[in-house]
Design an enzyme around this catalytic site. Structure first.
Site, PDB file in Angstrom:
ATOM      1  N   HIS A  68       0.870  -1.182   0.000  1.00 45.35           N
ATOM      2  CA  HIS A  68       0.000   0.000   0.000  1.00 45.35           C
ATOM      3  C   HIS A  68       0.905   1.229   0.000  1.00 45.35           C
ATOM      4  O   HIS A  68       1.597   1.499   0.992  1.00 45.35           O
ATOM      5  CB  HIS A  68      -0.906  -0.013   1.234  1.00 45.35           C
ATOM      6  N   THR A 140      -8.815  17.280 -52.816  1.00 44.22           N
ATOM      7  CA  THR A 140      -9.827  16.510 -52.099  1.00 44.22           C
ATOM      8  C   THR A 140      -9.713  15.067 -52.576  1.00 44.22           C
ATOM      9  O   THR A 140      -9.542  14.821 -53.770  1.00 44.22           O
ATOM     10  CB  THR A 140     -11.250  17.041 -52.354  1.00 44.22           C
ATOM     11  N   HIS A 141      -9.778  14.127 -51.650  1.00 49.57           N
ATOM     12  CA  HIS A 141      -9.544  12.706 -51.949  1.00 49.57           C
ATOM     13  C   HIS A 141      -8.127  12.478 -52.472  1.00 49.57           C
ATOM     14  O   HIS A 141      -7.858  11.460 -53.107  1.00 49.57           O
ATOM     15  CB  HIS A 141     -10.549  12.166 -52.975  1.00 49.57           C
ATOM     16  N   SER A 263      19.678   3.465 -43.791  1.00 50.77           N
ATOM     17  CA  SER A 263      20.945   2.739 -43.693  1.00 50.77           C
ATOM     18  C   SER A 263      21.314   2.106 -45.034  1.00 50.77           C
ATOM     19  O   SER A 263      22.474   1.756 -45.260  1.00 50.77           O
ATOM     20  CB  SER A 263      20.837   1.646 -42.621  1.00 50.77           C
ATOM     21  N   LYS A 268      17.802   8.978 -49.360  1.00 55.65           N
ATOM     22  CA  LYS A 268      16.536   9.136 -48.655  1.00 55.65           C
ATOM     23  C   LYS A 268      16.519  10.329 -47.701  1.00 55.65           C
ATOM     24  O   LYS A 268      17.453  10.547 -46.931  1.00 55.65           O
ATOM     25  CB  LYS A 268      16.225   7.868 -47.853  1.00 55.65           C
ATOM     26  N   GLU A 275       6.198  11.497 -39.058  1.00 56.95           N
ATOM     27  CA  GLU A 275       5.725  10.134 -38.849  1.00 56.95           C
ATOM     28  C   GLU A 275       5.678   9.796 -37.356  1.00 56.95           C
ATOM     29  O   GLU A 275       4.765   9.106 -36.891  1.00 56.95           O
ATOM     30  CB  GLU A 275       6.636   9.157 -39.596  1.00 56.95           C
TER      31      GLU A 275
END
Length: 434
Positions: A68, A140-141, A263, A268, A275
């Site tokens: 406790h 849109t979409h 890597s 990139k 993200e």
């Protein structure tokens, strides 16, 4: 708490030592209030205030036996006080201390969040002004629609963040309550005057009715507000991710010198910050669901909420605090490719002006269904063949019966779609300065 995502200021509030500091602060405030009301001797209150302290290692040792945490805490604090320790926690129950301390932690954490939201809104407002005339295609979409400006897009975010600010301020109001009402909340062993005085000392308001705990709708409101704010940050981050795609490349999150994206593939440059924001925002939403599940407890209380709250409440504040830092940096240092925005805008020879041509043909007397059919055919022809919608319209004999070539050229003027952008941007002035 995950150190990777924990800022020092916010992390300190939720550290174990800070929790016990809050508990001791409340116990001392209770003793002061009880002494003022003649419930316990003044000397006992003085001893509790002057000599009360704790040792985390000792508390953990005691808890290993008692199972406790509050009793372990009280036993350890009592060892420093002497005979007056018999008046420590006099007439109280564990939740009087734990819930009131939790309110203090949440209020202090909310102040940090509010300050960072205000700073982020300022960054958004500045960037909306910087890019108010930077024309880009609205989508849109995920498909080209009609022209907007990048500043307009950011202004939408600024207004949404201002709504988040108001939601969190409202939630702070409802969590700024303490309870010192004893077992099941009837004040049987500690009168309401003690609660009122303790809350006054702590800068809280006394709950009008609390049972043995503060009711968890308060906490659920706060975690929901934090989760909604996180969802807005995810929305912004997701948009940046979409605009950073190689085949779009209209905006990019910051990429520091020496940073590596992969890597395996040296070329990139990935939107890893955005993200990360999207991923952690999901945790906030999950925590909000748990907070709502915690509202329904057995009778005047059980502790099914307690274990979950040790995770979801600190983590929610810590995560949003972290995300606000990250998204503010992203928007403040965003790379914007205006040339690419212009290039993408006019793809397929201005198919984004299809509604403008449609409406003008209708104004000139062509039936809407006929006009729609003609324009759709010419637009899709440009789409399918990498051609030019405007060239197709300029060659369409049915269209030329209603519109001159000069009139058609005028219909492809982007300024027509942007005539009220300043009206929208100027509304940013309604957001209070921080």
């Amino acid at each position: 708490m995950i150190p990777r995502y924990t800022n020092p200021q916010m992390g300190k509030i939720w550290a174990e030592e800070s929790k016990f500091d809050y508990w001791l602060k409340i116990e001392k405030a209770v003793s002061v209030a009880q002494a003022e009301l003649g419930i316990i001797p003044k000397k006992a209150s003085d001893d509790i205030v002057n000599y009360g302290q704790f040792d985390i290692e000792k508390i953990n040792e005691i808890e290993a036996v008692t199972n406790h945490d509050v009793i372990a805490f009280l036993n350890n604090v009592s060892s420093y006080i002497g005979d007056s320790a018999k008046y420590l926690h006099f007439g109280l129950t564990s939740s009087d201390i734990g819930d009131t301390a939790l309110s203090l932690q949440m209020v202090e954490s909310t102040d940090i969040i509010i300050d960072k939201i205000k700073k982020f809104i300022t960054v958004l407002k500045n960037q909306a002004l910087n890019y108010k005339d930077t024309v880009m295609v609205g989508r849109t979409h995920g498909i080209h629609a009609e022209p907007i400006t990048f500043g307009f897009k950011i202004a939408v975010w600024a207004f949404e963040m201002n709504r988040n600010l108001k939601r969190i301020i409202d939630a702070k109001e409802n969590i700024s309550y303490g309870k010192i009402s004893g077992a099941v909340g009837t004040y049987a062993n500690t009168p309401p005057e003690v609660e009122k005085r303790v809350c006054e000392i702590l800068g809280l308001k006394p709950a009008l009715a609390s049972t043995q705990i503060l009711q968890r709708d308060r906490h659920a409101q706060m975690l929901s507000a934090l989760a909604i704010c996180g969802a807005t940050l995810e929305k912004i981050a997701l948009e940046i991710r979409g605009l950073q795609r190689t085949d779009v490349k209209e905006a990019e999150e910051p990429f520091s010198k020496g940073q590596k994206g992969s890597s395996a593939m040296p070329h990139k440059r990935n939107p890893i910050i955005c993200e990360r924001i999207c991923g952690l925002a999901r945790v906030l939403r999950g925590n909000a669901v748990v907070a709502m599940e915690n509202i329904a407890l057995w009778h005047e209380r059980d502790i099914s909420h307690s274990s979950a709250e040790r995770v979801i409440i600190p983590d929610s504040f810590i995560i949003l605090d972290y995300l606000l830092d990250k998204i503010t940096d992203v928007i403040k240092n965003l790379t914007v490719h205006k040339n690419n925005m212009e290039r993408n805008l006019m793809k397929y020879g201005g198919i984004i002006f299809s509604q403008r041509v449609l409406l003008e043909l209708i104004n000139k007397g062509m039936a809407r269904a006929d006009a729609y059919q003609i324009i759709q055919e010419e637009a899709l022809k440009a789409w399918d063949t990498e051609g030019s919608f405007k060239d197709n319209i300029l060659k369409n004999k049915k269209v030329l019966k209603f519109l001159t070539k000069k009139e058609i050229e005028n219909l492809f003027d982007v300024k027509y779609h942007l005539k009220y952008i300043d009206t929208i941007i100027n509304r940013l002035e309604t957001i209070e300065e921080t």
